[in-house]
Design an enzyme around this catalytic site. Structure first.
Site, PDB file in Angstrom:
ATOM      1  N   ARG A   1       5.393 -45.755  78.916  1.00 24.02           N
ATOM      2  CA  ARG A   1       6.620 -46.081  78.205  1.00 24.02           C
ATOM      3  C   ARG A   1       7.708 -45.051  78.505  1.00 24.02           C
ATOM      4  O   ARG A   1       8.621 -45.303  79.276  1.00 24.02           O
ATOM      5  CB  ARG A   1       6.347 -46.165  76.687  1.00 24.02           C
ATOM      6  CG  ARG A   1       7.451 -46.910  75.908  1.00 24.02           C
ATOM      7  CD  ARG A   1       8.658 -46.054  75.561  1.00 24.02           C
ATOM      8  NE  ARG A   1       8.334 -44.913  74.709  1.00 24.02           N
ATOM      9  CZ  ARG A   1       9.209 -43.982  74.371  1.00 24.02           C
ATOM     10  NH1 ARG A   1      10.467 -44.026  74.822  1.00 24.02           N
ATOM     11  NH2 ARG A   1       8.851 -42.952  73.607  1.00 24.02           N
TER      12      ARG A   1
ATOM     13  N   GLU B   1      13.898 -40.406  65.805  1.00 27.32           N
ATOM     14  CA  GLU B   1      14.677 -40.102  67.008  1.00 27.32           C
ATOM     15  C   GLU B   1      15.731 -39.029  66.726  1.00 27.32           C
ATOM     16  O   GLU B   1      16.425 -39.074  65.723  1.00 27.32           O
ATOM     17  CB  GLU B   1      15.355 -41.375  67.524  1.00 27.32           C
ATOM     18  CG  GLU B   1      16.078 -41.179  68.841  1.00 27.32           C
ATOM     19  CD  GLU B   1      16.801 -42.429  69.308  1.00 27.32           C
ATOM     20  OE1 GLU B   1      17.185 -42.470  70.495  1.00 27.32           O
ATOM     21  OE2 GLU B   1      16.999 -43.350  68.494  1.00 27.32           O
TER      22      GLU B   1
END
Length: 499
Positions: free
Chosen positions: A6, A136
């Site tokens: 990923r 994030e």
């Protein structure tokens, strides 16, 4: 958790085909023994969907489905439906871990983003999909807006979220504040499971992982060969070695499988591993200096805990201009060759001479060098010497050679054309011998060989058969350049007939 498939696929120019993703996932889980694999981002493309379906089908058959994770987004049920249709059961939900990202990228209030996250977690629970949460830009968040980070965790900590993952998204942390910030999270939320996700913008990813583990995080994220966005992620190979050797930690990863996995990903990604990359670089277990090889033979004086056999490799001893007798003897022993001291001196001198011409002399070159140095056609008393020569090759024109040789102290020069550079060289020689009224041997056979492996930088051994006065004999030459190897063989021939 390994995220080669990923985050590693976000390396510029890297895109794994479906069969490559499957192969890498199988190696990561079956051979290497990592605990979890993040295999894709949801909703990327139809091709990605088919690749994830293929990996998920294999994982379900083999009992590995719970180890597959897919990055999903706070987009209602869109990512969840994609993941469910692909056959996966774990979502790594990408939330905003800094106030700046919430207000400037999403243009929402923290309370609105939290409500959106709670809604997605509820939908995932209904579908039977396990949830992990990425915060994030957490590193900027905990540094510049810690109150927002704590507000977010406080609002989510009682939900069915398995892991809270702390990314240094922009690679801004150092080992000092990584420890401080991770410890702050662990002390405030001792019952939560935290992962740390490092990026390598300052070349500190492995050091930051070290600090995060010292602080007590429960999981770390890596990629094979350090692939990843921009400067990449923390490489699995180095992280595993640091955890074991510097933190006395244990993992399920089988170190001896690391090198094979790295080479596989190198092939599929097209991203070459730097030769000096720790653990997996081509040259990191190669001793170049002779003093180091000597020390290795004396109770491993130049070895550390990074023994190459740990990682499915062997120690090598480079041959070149910095080589000493110890390096050469180590290589000879690996080939089962034993030579006396005088021969060792000659071989060492020849390797140093050749090492000035190319970066490295390989073990495969060594038998050729020994043959060149010790073979009976090596002349010690040279009555004939080549002073200099020039060879030219141009499209549409015949090759031309100009040579100057010395015979018993007298210099002679000639030029000639030929069908090739070596042919032109021999024709020029013949002119000199003809003018002197001296006979010149007949070339009866010419063969060229290189050590196995087909490298373009390999040494070339040229063996030339001659007939002189009814006697057949051979001479050989060795050099990085094929024509020069043939010229060396010819010079040996000239001196041989003089005797």
């Amino acid at each position: 958790m390994d995220t080669t498939l990923r985050d590693g696929e976000q390396t510029s120019g890297v895109s794994f085909a479906a069969h490559e993703k499957l192969n890498i996932a199988q190696v990561l889980l079956n051979d290497l023994g990592v605990n979890r694999v993040e295999i894709a981002s949801a909703r990327v493309s139809d091709g990605e969907f088919e690749a994830v379906k293929r990996v998920a089908a294999w994982a379900e058959r083999t009992g590995n489905l719970h180890k597959l994770e897919v990055l999903g987004f706070v987009d209602g049920d869109a990512s969840l439906n994609w993941i469910e249709s692909a056959g996966c059961r774990v979502v790594n939900l990408l939330c905003k871990g800094s106030y700046k990202h919430v207000t400037e990228q999403l243009r929402k209030l923290p309370e609105q983003h939290i409500a959106d996250i709670r809604s997605v977690v509820s939908l995932a629970t209904e579908k039977g999909i396990e949830v992990n949460v990425y915060l994030e830009d957490w590193s900027n968040g905990i540094k510049n807006s810690p109150d927002y980070v704590f507000q977010l965790i406080d609002a989510l900590k009682d939900l069915p979220i398995r892991r809270f993952m702390l990314p240094d998204t922009l690679g801004i942390l150092n080992p000092g504040n990584t420890y401080e910030f991770c410890k702050q999270m662990l002390d405030r939320y001792p019952d939560l499971h935290f992962d740390f996700h490092a990026h390598n913008d300052y070349d500190l990813a492995v050091a930051n992982v070290y600090s995060a583990v010292r602080a007590g995080v429960h999981g770390v994220h890596t990629t094979i060969n350090g692939l990843g966005e921009r400067a990449g992620n923390a490489p699995l190979s180095s992280v595993i070695a640091v955890i074991k050797d510097h933190l006395n930690g244990q993992t399920s990863v089988r170190e001896e499988k690391i090198n094979a996995a790295s080479r596989l990903v190198e092939t599929y990604s097209g991203i070459h591993i730097a030769p000096n990359r720790p653990i997996i670089g081509e040259h990191v277990f190669t001793q170049c200096a002779g003093v180091h090889a000597d020390g290795d033979s004396k109770n491993n004086l130049y070895c550390n805990d990074l023994i190459p056999e740990r990682f499915g490799r062997v120690r090598e001893y480079a041959l070149g201009k910095t080589s000493g007798k110890a390096n050469i003897r180590m290589n000879l022993e690996s080939l089962g060759i034993d030579v006396d001291d005088d021969s060792m001196r000659k071989i060492t001198e020849r390797i140093i001479e050749l090492g000035d011409k190319k970066e490295m002399v390989t073990t495969e070159d060594l038998p050729y060098i020994i043959s060149d140095v010790l073979h009976h056609d090596t002349m010690t008393d040279q009555r004939i010497r080549i002073l200099n020569y020039s060879l030219s090759l141009a499209q549409g024109l015949r090759p031309v050679a100009t040579i100057k040789i010395e015979i018993d102290g007298e210099a002679y020069q000639e030029s000639a054309c030929g069908d090739g550079q070596y042919d032109a060289f021999v024709r020029a020689l013949r002119k000199i011998y003809s003018d002197l009224g001296r006979p010149f041997p007949m070339l009866t056979n010419y063969s060229v060989s290189i050590p196995p492996g087909g490298r373009t930088d390999a040494f070339v051994q040229t063996i030339i058969s001659w007939n002189y006065a009814g006697v057949d004999f051979k001479t050989r030459g060795l050099d990085a350049d094929q024509t020069e190897a043939a010229i060396k063989a010819t010079l040996k021939m000239l001196n041989k007939i003089e005797q």
